[in-house]
Design an enzyme around this catalytic site. Structure first.
Site, PDB file in Angstrom:
ATOM      1  CB  SER A   1      -0.923   0.003   1.223  1.00  0.00           C
ATOM      2  OG  SER A   1      -1.690  -1.168   1.258  1.00  0.00           O
ATOM      3  CD  GLN A   2      -1.000   7.003  -1.106  1.00  0.00           C
ATOM      4  OE1 GLN A   2      -2.089   6.742  -0.606  1.00  0.00           O
ATOM      5  NE2 GLN A   2      -0.790   8.071  -1.839  1.00  0.00           N
TER       6      GLN A   2
END
Ligand code: SAM
Length: 216
Positions: free
Chosen positions: A61-62
């Site tokens: 994920s970011q």
């Protein structure tokens, strides 16, 4: 820029400047090298504020999203945390830097085994692994397993009841839920007689696939 400098830059510009202030979360991000958790051919992108492919159609994920979820979880050093969606193992390592124990579940065995190997190389000893359908929670012979926090790193169509059941009274779950392409971030707070639900903006995650998630 060296990876170490990129990591400091990420914490300053993608986290502190964007409102992440939990000191435990910030210091975990300074300790765990994200470039070790992304495929070698895209390692140069490791400190960009974006999700990256990790194989098997999944993503790491970011960084801001991971930090935001961890800040919402209000993690403490004596917590037992259940993470659904081990993925690359990056967030597992970040959690393990802060809390007492991390129980992490992944449905794709290749990803779980790869993360386990990496996290063992990095000498984490407070992480427990399971390859199974995490929508059903942590499987044991003793069904009375309860966690202080549950963090779900993939998007559910609705809140899985099995996960609510595995929360301690006073415990919290952070989970993105909603449609397949856009979800709301929820914090679920379990109390003796009721469940409080708070929402925190829109995000996009890969789907949580399983019995109490999306069907394949
Ligand atoms: N936090 C991870 C990291 O740092 O790399 C990223 C996780 S990725 C966005 C979501 C993960 O959830 C994927 O690896 C996916 O295979 C996993 N997943 C989806 N449904 C699942 C389920 N029912 N049980 C366990 N893992 C699941």
């Amino acid at each position: 820029m060296r990876f170490e400098d990129q990591q400091k830059w990420m914490v300053k510009h993608q986290m502190i400047d964007q409102g992440i202030s939990d000191e435990n979360v910030l210091s975990a991000f300074l300790k765990v090298p994200r470039h070790l958790f992304v495929p070698a051919d895209i390692r140069h992108l490791a400190y960009e504020n974006s999700p990256l492919g990790i194989g098997e159609g999944q993503t790491i994920s970011q960084p801001f999203t991971v930090a935001y979820m961890m800040q919402l979880a209000e993690l403490k050093s004596d917590h037992s945390v259940l993470e659904i969606g081990t993925g690359s193992g990056y967030q597992t390592a970040l959690l393990a830097e802060i809390v007492k124990e991390v129980y992490t579940v992944e449905r794709i065995s290749f990803l779980s085994n790869q993360a386990k190997e990496k996290l063992a190389d990095l000498n984490y000893q407070n992480i427990f692994y399971q390859i199974s359908d995490g929508t059903l929670g942590w499987k044991t012979d003793n069904s009375r397993t309860f966690f202080d926090r549950i963090i779900v790193t993939a998007a559910a169509p609705e809140i899985p009841q099995s996960l609510v059941e595995q929360l301690k009274i006073g415990g919290k779950m952070v989970i993105p839920a909603g449609g397949k392409f856009s979800q709301t971030m929820y914090v679920i707070e379990k109390q003796i007689n009721n469940i409080n639900t708070y929402s925190y903006g829109n995000f996009t995650f890969v789907p949580l696939i399983g019995q109490e998630g999306w069907k394949i």
